[in-house]
Write a protein that holds these residues in place. Sequence first.
Motif, PDB file in Angstrom:
ATOM      1  N   ASP A 108       0.854  -1.193   0.000  1.00 37.80           N
ATOM      2  CA  ASP A 108       0.000   0.000   0.000  1.00 37.80           C
ATOM      3  C   ASP A 108       0.889   1.241   0.000  1.00 37.80           C
ATOM      4  O   ASP A 108       1.154   1.843   1.041  1.00 37.80           O
ATOM      5  CB  ASP A 108      -0.916  -0.022   1.224  1.00 37.80           C
ATOM      6  N   VAL A 109       1.319   1.621  -1.168  1.00 40.29           N
ATOM      7  CA  VAL A 109       2.259   2.739  -1.276  1.00 40.29           C
ATOM      8  C   VAL A 109       1.637   4.053  -0.804  1.00 40.29           C
ATOM      9  O   VAL A 109       2.283   4.808  -0.061  1.00 40.29           O
ATOM     10  CB  VAL A 109       2.809   2.861  -2.708  1.00 40.29           C
ATOM     11  N   PRO A 110       0.393   4.384  -1.195  1.00 32.63           N
ATOM     12  CA  PRO A 110      -0.156   5.667  -0.736  1.00 32.63           C
ATOM     13  C   PRO A 110      -0.204   5.790   0.790  1.00 32.63           C
ATOM     14  O   PRO A 110       0.168   6.832   1.344  1.00 32.63           O
ATOM     15  CB  PRO A 110      -1.566   5.675  -1.340  1.00 32.63           C
ATOM     16  N   ALA A 111      -0.642   4.726   1.484  1.00 33.23           N
ATOM     17  CA  ALA A 111      -0.737   4.784   2.941  1.00 33.23           C
ATOM     18  C   ALA A 111       0.647   4.900   3.574  1.00 33.23           C
ATOM     19  O   ALA A 111       0.859   5.691   4.504  1.00 33.23           O
ATOM     20  CB  ALA A 111      -1.462   3.549   3.470  1.00 33.23           C
ATOM     21  N   ALA A 112       1.588   4.111   3.081  1.00 39.30           N
ATOM     22  CA  ALA A 112       2.937   4.151   3.637  1.00 39.30           C
ATOM     23  C   ALA A 112       3.595   5.506   3.404  1.00 39.30           C
ATOM     24  O   ALA A 112       4.251   6.057   4.298  1.00 39.30           O
ATOM     25  CB  ALA A 112       3.780   3.034   3.026  1.00 39.30           C
ATOM     26  N   ALA A 113       3.420   6.039   2.199  1.00 34.04           N
ATOM     27  CA  ALA A 113       4.038   7.323   1.868  1.00 34.04           C
ATOM     28  C   ALA A 113       3.495   8.434   2.743  1.00 34.04           C
ATOM     29  O   ALA A 113       4.249   9.307   3.201  1.00 34.04           O
ATOM     30  CB  ALA A 113       3.807   7.635   0.396  1.00 34.04           C
ATOM     31  N   ALA A 114       2.192   8.396   3.004  1.00 28.51           N
ATOM     32  CA  ALA A 114       1.583   9.418   3.854  1.00 28.51           C
ATOM     33  C   ALA A 114       2.076   9.296   5.292  1.00 28.51           C
ATOM     34  O   ALA A 114       2.319  10.304   5.973  1.00 28.51           O
ATOM     35  CB  ALA A 114       0.062   9.309   3.802  1.00 28.51           C
ATOM     36  N   ALA A 115       2.256   8.071   5.751  1.00 32.80           N
ATOM     37  CA  ALA A 115       2.635   7.846   7.147  1.00 32.80           C
ATOM     38  C   ALA A 115       4.037   8.344   7.463  1.00 32.80           C
ATOM     39  O   ALA A 115       4.307   8.800   8.585  1.00 32.80           O
ATOM     40  CB  ALA A 115       2.516   6.362   7.486  1.00 32.80           C
ATOM     41  N   ILE A 116       4.954   8.258   6.492  1.00 28.57           N
ATOM     42  CA  ILE A 116       6.344   8.660   6.785  1.00 28.57           C
ATOM     43  C   ILE A 116       6.788   9.852   5.935  1.00 28.57           C
ATOM     44  O   ILE A 116       7.974  10.168   5.916  1.00 28.57           O
ATOM     45  CB  ILE A 116       7.307   7.483   6.603  1.00 28.57           C
TER      46      ILE A 116
END
Length: 331
Positions: free
Chosen positions: A303-311
């Motif tokens: 889940d690239v969008p979720a991971a990118a937003a988180a960090i």
Amino acid sequence: MTDFLARASLLPVFALLAACDPAPAPEAPPPPPALEQLQDEAQEETRAAAQEAGRWLDGVDMGAYLDCAREQGVTFLSAHRAGPRPGFAENDHLAMLESVADGAVFIEFDIGLTADDRLVLMHDRTIDRTTTGTGRVEEMSFDEIAAFRLVDNDGQVLDGRADEFHEFMAAADGIAFAQLDLKGSLTHERLLDEVRALDALDRVFVITYRLDQAIAVHEMAPEVMISAGIRSMDDVETLEAAGVDLTRIVAWLGLGDGDAALSAELAARGIETNFGNFRAEREGTADYAAWAEAGAQIIAVDDVPAAAAAIDARARARALLEACPAARGGL
């Protein structure tokens, strides 16, 4: 004579009918371009626009960039199988473009070998799960595989077809680093031949699953980055004893939440680390921020969008590059 008179008597009728005929229809306009042609053109525009606007990795030294990430505590994202999502298939360049836009710096993808010795992006030994067709990759030509449409993970049939390796690499040029995962009968030697032909050794790292594979790849291409499974510092000693340049190694720590202690030991030897926890992502328990704190320089994610937003992956990756002159040739 009688037949002639009979035909002559019909002439006025023919004339009357001719006078009543409507005006000839205007010539039909040419048919619009085929849907597939329009899709190909749109994809080409998408690819060109992404590369023109975002070739931020042109000329960047991957090894030096990873060194900076290790030294400054920055974690990159790797899009597993290019980062598929609804409407975008796995191992497809369009999914890759979406992942890059989200903030992924590395794109992991799978490569198989067709019956006519061409490299195709495909994870499974068959095309059944990810396309509208059926058959074994190694028993089909690339053109046979390309005749079928891709399918996303929800089963939706898409417009595109499987990418050939050189096509995907062209789309990623300047915007992402490639992690190459071999499948089926493809060998590291054959893959490296292809990478050399594309003059792309400096923008890939090759995934290996055993230490002997990592050693063999280093012997074939000492300059290429290699992902090697590392379980302890003993594995590092094995690689070093075999003459492997440790600056060319990225340690794969396996599936799970990382290993902060081992990451610290590896960092002290100048080795970057990588791990992923796809099960946690599927179960909705992924803690991307905690994973980044575990010390890895690369986290593999679905889940690239979720991971990118988180960090805040996109902004941090670009800020790091600005602060890393060694990765930009010392400029």
